[in-house]
Design a protein around this motif. Structure first.
Motif, mmCIF file in Angstrom:
data_model
loop_
_atom_site.group_PDB
_atom_site.id
_atom_site.type_symbol
_atom_site.label_atom_id
_atom_site.label_comp_id
_atom_site.label_asym_id
_atom_site.label_seq_id
_atom_site.Cartn_x
_atom_site.Cartn_y
_atom_site.Cartn_z
ATOM 1 N N TYR A 71 0.995 -1.279 -0.117
ATOM 2 C CA TYR A 71 0.101 0.048 0.018
ATOM 3 C C TYR A 71 0.703 1.335 -0.106
ATOM 4 O O TYR A 71 0.470 2.274 -0.448
ATOM 5 C CB TYR A 71 -1.115 0.029 1.243
ATOM 6 N N GLN A 75 0.757 4.141 -2.775
ATOM 7 C CA GLN A 75 0.771 5.535 -2.537
ATOM 8 C C GLN A 75 1.757 6.409 -2.934
ATOM 9 O O GLN A 75 1.559 7.428 -3.657
ATOM 10 C CB GLN A 75 0.819 5.825 -0.595
ATOM 11 N N ASN A 78 0.975 6.906 -6.624
ATOM 12 C CA ASN A 78 -0.216 7.591 -6.776
ATOM 13 C C ASN A 78 0.222 9.257 -6.578
ATOM 14 O O ASN A 78 -0.166 9.954 -7.335
ATOM 15 C CB ASN A 78 -1.293 7.359 -5.624
ATOM 16 N N LYS A 81 1.941 10.320 -9.839
ATOM 17 C CA LYS A 81 0.749 10.380 -10.902
ATOM 18 C C LYS A 81 0.207 12.063 -10.881
ATOM 19 O O LYS A 81 0.195 12.721 -11.615
ATOM 20 C CB LYS A 81 0.087 9.622 -10.833
ATOM 21 N N THR A 82 0.032 12.208 -9.476
ATOM 22 C CA THR A 82 -0.829 13.591 -8.959
ATOM 23 C C THR A 82 0.120 14.694 -9.057
ATOM 24 O O THR A 82 -0.394 15.732 -9.301
ATOM 25 C CB THR A 82 -1.073 13.397 -7.670
ATOM 26 N N ASN A 172 -3.124 -3.011 -13.173
ATOM 27 C CA ASN A 172 -4.235 -3.020 -13.515
ATOM 28 C C ASN A 172 -4.499 -4.249 -14.324
ATOM 29 O O ASN A 172 -3.614 -4.987 -14.679
ATOM 30 C CB ASN A 172 -4.747 -1.806 -14.425
ATOM 31 N N THR A 199 -6.383 -2.346 -6.913
ATOM 32 C CA THR A 199 -7.408 -1.814 -5.906
ATOM 33 C C THR A 199 -6.847 -0.486 -5.250
ATOM 34 O O THR A 199 -7.399 0.059 -4.536
ATOM 35 C CB THR A 199 -8.125 -2.671 -5.017
ATOM 36 N N ILE A 201 -4.462 1.602 -6.570
ATOM 37 C CA ILE A 201 -4.165 2.527 -7.624
ATOM 38 C C ILE A 201 -5.081 3.579 -8.181
ATOM 39 O O ILE A 201 -6.298 3.003 -8.555
ATOM 40 C CB ILE A 201 -3.132 2.014 -9.043
ATOM 41 N N LYS A 202 -4.892 4.732 -8.059
ATOM 42 C CA LYS A 202 -6.093 5.577 -8.431
ATOM 43 C C LYS A 202 -6.147 5.785 -9.924
ATOM 44 O O LYS A 202 -5.021 5.734 -10.553
ATOM 45 C CB LYS A 202 -5.789 7.087 -7.835
#
Length: 202
Positions: A71, A75, A78, A81-82, A172, A199, A201-202
Motif C-alpha cells: 500500500y 501511495q 499515486n 501521478k498526482t 491493472n 485496487t 492505484i487511483k
C-alpha cells in the motif's frame, strides 16, 4: 537468546508500516511498455543499473528499490501521478515491477541509501560510494528536497537474480493481460507469484 531470523521475521507481523520485501518498479521506454520492460528483466534475470538522470551521484550506476509495503508503494505511485508537474514531469516509474525478499537483496550487496545534504554526504564517503547518497535538505522552505517516503535501497551496478526469487506486481487488468500474453511460459511457471495492486492505484 540470539536475535535470529525467526524473531526478526516475527517483528514484522506486528507492524503495518514495514515489510520484509523490497520493490523495484519498471518504466516504459520509447520502444517498450513497462510490462515489456518487466518481461525483458525476467528473461535476462538482471536489472541493469542506471545513473537515473542525475539522481545517482558519482560514476557508478545503481539499481533502486523501495522499502515499503504494497500500500505504501501504491501511495508513492499515486503521488508521482498526482504531482508529476511539480516533480519535473519526469516519469520515474510505473505501477508494474518486481518484489524481492529484503534478505536476498542484502546478500547481493543491497543497502539502504544515506539521506543527507549532498555536500555533507560527499565529505563523509569515498567517491566510489557516492551511489549510496540521496540528497536530503529541509533548510529552504521554498525548495524542500525530501525523498524519504521511498525508503530507498540501492545495489551498486547491475542486480542479477534467480528467476525463482521475485514475485511481480501489476497495476491493472490490462497490464495483467499483457503480461500473461507476452511472458514466456518458463517465466510464468518459475517466478514466485503475481500480485495485482489495481485496487490501490487511483
Amino acid at each position: 537468546m540470539a536475535y535470529d531470523e525467526i524473531k526478526w521475521r516475527k517483528r514484522f507481523n506486528y507492524r503495518s508500516d514495514i515489510t520484509l520485501t523490497l520493490t523495484h518498479l519498471t518504466r516504459e521506454t520509447k520502444e517498450m511498455s513497462s510490462v515489456e520492460v518487466l518481461i525483458k528483466i525476467l528473461n535476462e534475470q538482471k536489472i541493469i543499473g542506471s545513473s537515473n538522470s542525475g539522481f545517482i551521484h558519482g560514476s557508478n550506476t545503481a539499481v533502486c528499490f523501495q522499502d515499503a509495503p504494497q500500500y505504501g508503494v501504491a501511495q508513492n505511485i499515486n503521488h508521482e501521478k498526482t504531482y508529476r508537474e511539480e516533480l519535473g514531469n519526469k516519469v520515474r516509474y510505473s505501477h508494474n515491477g518486481l518484489v524481492f525478499l529484503k534478505s536476498y537483496v542484502f546478500k547481493k550487496g543491497g543497502r539502504p541509501v544515506i539521506y543527507e545534504k549532498l555536500e555533507v554526504a560527499k565529505e563523509m564517503l569515498h567517491e566510489d560510494e557516492w551511489w549510496r547518497i540521496v540528497n536530503y535538505d529541509l533548510s529552504n522552505k521554498e525548495n524542500i528536497i525530501d525523498w524519504t517516503h521511498e525508503r530507498e535501497w540501492r545495489v551498486k551496478g547491475d542486480f542479477e537474480f534467480s528467476l525463482s526469487q521475485p514475485y511481480i506486481i501489476l497495476g491493472n487488468t490490462s497490464d495483467y493481460n499483457e503480461f500473461m500474453n507476452k511472458a514466456p511460459e518458463e517465466v510464468k511457471n518459475t517466478i514466485a507469484g503475481i500480485t495485482s495492486i489495481v485496487t490501490l492505484i487511483k
